[in-house]
Design a protein around this motif. Structure first.
Motif, PDB file in Angstrom:
ATOM      1  N   LEU A 229       0.822  -1.201   0.000  1.00 26.56           N
ATOM      2  CA  LEU A 229       0.000   0.000   0.000  1.00 26.56           C
ATOM      3  C   LEU A 229       0.864   1.262   0.000  1.00 26.56           C
TER       4      LEU A 229
ATOM      5  N   LEU B 222      -1.578  -5.882  -0.226  1.00 23.78           N
ATOM      6  CA  LEU B 222      -2.716  -5.652  -1.126  1.00 23.78           C
ATOM      7  C   LEU B 222      -3.518  -6.923  -1.396  1.00 23.78           C
TER       8      LEU B 222
ATOM      9  N   LYS C  70      -3.165   6.012  -2.819  1.00 25.30           N
ATOM     10  CA  LYS C  70      -3.548   4.757  -2.160  1.00 25.30           C
ATOM     11  C   LYS C  70      -4.889   4.197  -2.620  1.00 25.30           C
TER      12      LYS C  70
END
Length: 349
Positions: free
Chosen positions: A3, A227, A309
């Protein structure tokens, strides 16, 4: 990829509060993945990058006026209700988000309209902000939906810190929107004008339409560094045989297939064959695309500039390469490109 790889400093003044005066005169950054070059154009110049037989794939979902304001029984407290999806048309059940959620419990009734002509009862808690409502309305289903349209407001994103205007009802909708069901616009398509579409058609560019009803889950923050542990909300998806025929013919004949927007890209990647052709599909998708990822259908795409993000930025990174994405975004900030919903566009070749 983590991230933290997708964080960057985005000046608040670059978040677009209003659309450009003319749809096709927003700015267009053109990024070539092979040469790593960047050009600065206007969106209407996109026609110069496509030839006869190339295909643009459009998401024809239509945004409905999903934001309602009502009052809680007894206390009269003002409550915002955001319609997410219809669960049962006969019982008029809807999944919604409510704000402030702490005031809304099972059994509460909410009243909408100056004359309280629409009433809803809370029948379930789904998440911290989520509720299931049963709308109580004596008219037909068509009259009920018309009432929702009358009382609802165009659901422009909350970052746009101003009153919704009549212009928003038209501009927060693509000109080819047909199938009602989205709570957010497929924003890359907002740049197309009727004039530009006609010019593309005259040049011989073909169009294929798919439907992915954009939900708020697309914009949910990613809260895990890994992720692979992030889960996307499901969104309804329809890909017709006709759309598949147009796309697959172009691929067979070595023409460009351009996904107009991240929603279109995610839709196509949700229904591909082992030979990388597009398949018809009716159902739901929660596909999350992040690096590394091998794309199967489109070889170019149009997209807006996304926030740090976000899952949308992660898809762009997967498509154009992370280093090139970072270079393009640094250039966009330096050149004062407008970001997010009403912002400028990028063509990735």
């Amino acid at each position: 990829m983590k991230l933290s790889n997708f964080n960057f400093n985005l000046p608040k003044e670059l978040l677009a509060e209003f659309p450009t005066e003319n749809r096709d005169e927003s700015r267009l950054m053109v990024v070539d993945r092979k040469t790593k070059t960047i050009e600065h154009k206007l969106f209407k110049d996109i026609i110069d990058y496509f030839d006869e037989g190339d295909v643009m794939v459009l998401n024809n979902t239509k945004v409905f006026p999903a934001r309602l304001y009502g009052n809680k029984e007894k206390t009269g407290a003002r409550i915002e209700v955001f319609l997410l999806r219809e669960l049962n048309s006969e019982q008029r059940l809807w999944d919604v988000l409510v704000d402030p959620a702490r005031k809304i419990r099972i059994g509460n009734k909410l009243y909408f309209g100056d004359d309280d002509s629409l009433v809803a009862e809370v029948i379930d808690n789904t998440t911290s902000r989520g509720r299931t409502l049963r709308f109580l309305y004596d008219g037909s289903y068509e009259e009920f939906r018309q009432k929702l349209t009358e009382l609802g407001e165009t659901p422009i994103p909350k970052y746009i810190n101003r009153e919704v205007t009549p212009e928003d009802a038209e501009r927060y909708q693509t000109i080819y929107a047909k199938e009602e069901g989205a709570v957010a616009a497929p924003t890359a398509g907002l740049h197309f004008s009727k004039h530009l579409l006609k010019k593309l058609e005259i040049k011989g560019i073909d169009f294929a339409e798919i439907t992915l009803h954009v939900g708020l889950g697309t914009f949910n923050p990613v809260e895990v560094e890994d992720l692979s542990k992030h889960k996307m909300d499901s969104e309804e998806l329809i890909i017709t045989q006709q759309a598949c025929d147009v796309v697959n013919k172009a691929k067979t004949n070595k023409h460009k297939v351009c996904a107009i927007g991240t929603t279109t890209m995610r839709a196509m990647e949700s229904s591909v064959s082992s030979s990388k052709t597009l398949n018809p599909y009716v159902g739901w998708t929660n596909k999350f695309i992040f690096p590394p990822y091998d794309f199967s259908v489109a070889d170019c795409m149009v997209t807006n500039f996304h926030t740090p993000k976000s899952t949308l930025l992660m898809m762009i990174s997967a498509f154009m390469g992370h280093d090139l994405m970072k270079k393009a975004y640094e250039e966009a900030i330096k050149e004062n490109y407008r970001f997010y919903t009403y912002g400028d566009a990028m063509l990735i070749l």
